[in-house]
Write a protein that holds these residues in place. Sequence first.
Motif, PDB file in Angstrom:
ATOM      1  N   CYS A   1     -23.243 -35.673  22.624  1.00 16.57           N
ATOM      2  CA  CYS A   1     -23.875 -36.805  22.461  1.00 16.57           C
ATOM      3  C   CYS A   1     -24.492 -36.545  21.179  1.00 16.57           C
ATOM      4  O   CYS A   1     -24.641 -37.907  20.253  1.00 16.57           O
ATOM      5  N   GLY A   2     -24.843 -35.534  20.439  1.00 17.08           N
ATOM      6  CA  GLY A   2     -25.144 -35.437  18.886  1.00 17.08           C
ATOM      7  C   GLY A   2     -24.113 -36.184  18.096  1.00 17.08           C
ATOM      8  O   GLY A   2     -24.422 -36.862  17.211  1.00 17.08           O
TER       9      GLY A   2
ATOM     10  N   VAL B   1     -23.870 -39.978  18.357  1.00 18.36           N
ATOM     11  CA  VAL B   1     -24.987 -40.468  17.566  1.00 18.36           C
ATOM     12  C   VAL B   1     -24.642 -40.562  16.052  1.00 18.36           C
ATOM     13  O   VAL B   1     -24.954 -41.600  15.422  1.00 18.36           O
TER      14      VAL B   1
ATOM     15  N   PRO C   1     -27.229 -44.478  20.598  1.00 17.72           N
ATOM     16  CA  PRO C   1     -27.659 -43.403  21.507  1.00 17.72           C
ATOM     17  C   PRO C   1     -26.385 -43.862  22.605  1.00 17.72           C
ATOM     18  O   PRO C   1     -25.756 -44.772  22.886  1.00 17.72           O
ATOM     19  N   VAL C   2     -26.154 -42.643  23.535  1.00 14.18           N
ATOM     20  CA  VAL C   2     -25.015 -42.401  24.318  1.00 14.18           C
ATOM     21  C   VAL C   2     -25.526 -43.656  25.596  1.00 14.18           C
ATOM     22  O   VAL C   2     -24.391 -44.094  25.942  1.00 14.18           O
TER      23      VAL C   2
ATOM     24  N   VAL D   1     -29.878 -34.828  27.627  1.00 12.42           N
ATOM     25  CA  VAL D   1     -28.945 -35.311  26.688  1.00 12.42           C
ATOM     26  C   VAL D   1     -29.384 -36.808  26.462  1.00 12.42           C
ATOM     27  O   VAL D   1     -29.191 -37.025  25.155  1.00 12.42           O
TER      28      VAL D   1
ATOM     29  N   SER E   1     -29.935 -37.330  22.175  1.00  9.79           N
ATOM     30  CA  SER E   1     -29.142 -38.447  21.556  1.00  9.79           C
ATOM     31  C   SER E   1     -30.156 -39.585  20.959  1.00  9.79           C
ATOM     32  O   SER E   1     -29.895 -40.130  20.021  1.00  9.79           O
ATOM     33  N   SER E   2     -30.884 -39.897  21.914  1.00  7.28           N
ATOM     34  CA  SER E   2     -32.232 -40.869  21.301  1.00  7.28           C
ATOM     35  C   SER E   2     -32.965 -40.312  20.089  1.00  7.28           C
ATOM     36  O   SER E   2     -33.210 -41.089  19.193  1.00  7.28           O
TER      37      SER E   2
ATOM     38  N   ALA F   1     -26.695 -31.880  13.842  1.00 11.46           N
ATOM     39  CA  ALA F   1     -26.697 -32.058  15.142  1.00 11.46           C
ATOM     40  C   ALA F   1     -26.059 -30.853  15.822  1.00 11.46           C
ATOM     41  O   ALA F   1     -26.828 -30.636  16.840  1.00 11.46           O
TER      42      ALA F   1
ATOM     43  N   ILE G   1     -20.713 -39.772  29.568  1.00  9.39           N
ATOM     44  CA  ILE G   1     -20.596 -39.296  28.054  1.00  9.39           C
ATOM     45  C   ILE G   1     -19.225 -38.689  27.734  1.00  9.39           C
ATOM     46  O   ILE G   1     -18.901 -38.697  26.566  1.00  9.39           O
TER      47      ILE G   1
END
Length: 409
Positions: free
Chosen positions: A56-57, A60, A66-67, A200, A204-205, A220, A361
């Motif tokens: 996720c990181g 981004v 975001p995911v 997650v 990510s957000s 990240a 994801i």
Amino acid sequence: MKKLLAVTLGILTAIGGFVDIGDLVTNALVGARFGMRLGLVVLVGVIGICLYAEMCGRVVAVAGRPVFDLIRERLGRRTGLLTLIASFLVTLLTLIAEIGGVALALELASGVQYLLWVPLAAFAVWLVIWRVKFSRLETVFGLMGLLLIVFAVALWKLGPDWGQLMHQATNPRPIGHETWATYGYYAIALFGAAMTPYEVFFFSSGGVEEKWGREDLITARANVFVGFPLGGLLSLAIMGCAAVLYLPVGIQVDTLAQVTLPAAVALGKLGLAIVLIGVFAATFGAALETALSCGYTIGQYYGWQWGKFVRPRQASRFHLVMIICLALSILVLLTAVDPVKVTEYSVVFAAMALPLTYLPILIVANDPDYMGENRNGPVTNVLGLVYLGLLLVASIAAIPLMIITKGGQ
């Protein structure tokens, strides 16, 4: 110092995910009933959340989005809707539990009945989200949550037989009158708590809120590989305290007060004061995470303006979703439902939603259109598929085990 503070997003996410009200009670309950015999589940959960949070990181940092936003775009609105429904309902249930956890922490500190604290706790969460910058929010509550290290200090002060604890950890099986069904039920609860969907999506957000770019890939990963293992260690410390204090005398953990007692026994009033502040910070931080995650997932799915990087006026629907969710939390809790029971059930229901959360994801992290040369490598994909298998087994077994064991009784 600035580099150290750069990992507070991971610390906040991990403490909110690993030592929120659900994990505080569940880890202590498991320690009191099984000792450290479910400790390996926490380790498996830490590895799994690190694996997917790193994806996720990376998404981004590379794609700048975001995911959940990419899930809807990559898989379509229908598939995205399934992920949305599953993750949102679990996140809302978790939010209810966290608001209840904040109220219980305030009750322990003040002696005032927790139901009176519920509206104030929800209002405080809304006020912090409305007024406090995201970077300050993650720094303050991430660092305050580190006070839960007092559990590790308490475990050391209790003077356990470390060899016995290690023997328990390396012999994963039920003991005494416990059955394999209850053992499996709590294993799924711990696994679901470690990999709760909102972690997650919030992470990510949060990367978007922090404006991560390709140059922030190291930041990240530092957030992931510092924050989440730290949360796992705190979980094991809580489990260990309960194993030392309660298991030998056959006492079960049912309340938050029992969770905090080992710190008071080992460290006195100072230890109790520190652990109460840490519990408040962890549950309040988790309430912030879950409230924001409710807004993030709905806003990103429908393509609304979202986030704290813009003024509330520009993201009015995003803030409205959070207000509605907080209002629902108040209404549910004022029925006098037990927040601890809400929490225990929320982590089991979370296990049911895990495959719908993590499969998308994995797909997005492998998409060359979004990720280019930064897409998953072979080792990451193999581990990702192994964990998807574990998540699928957990999701299928969760409800039958809940019924068979009557909620782990």
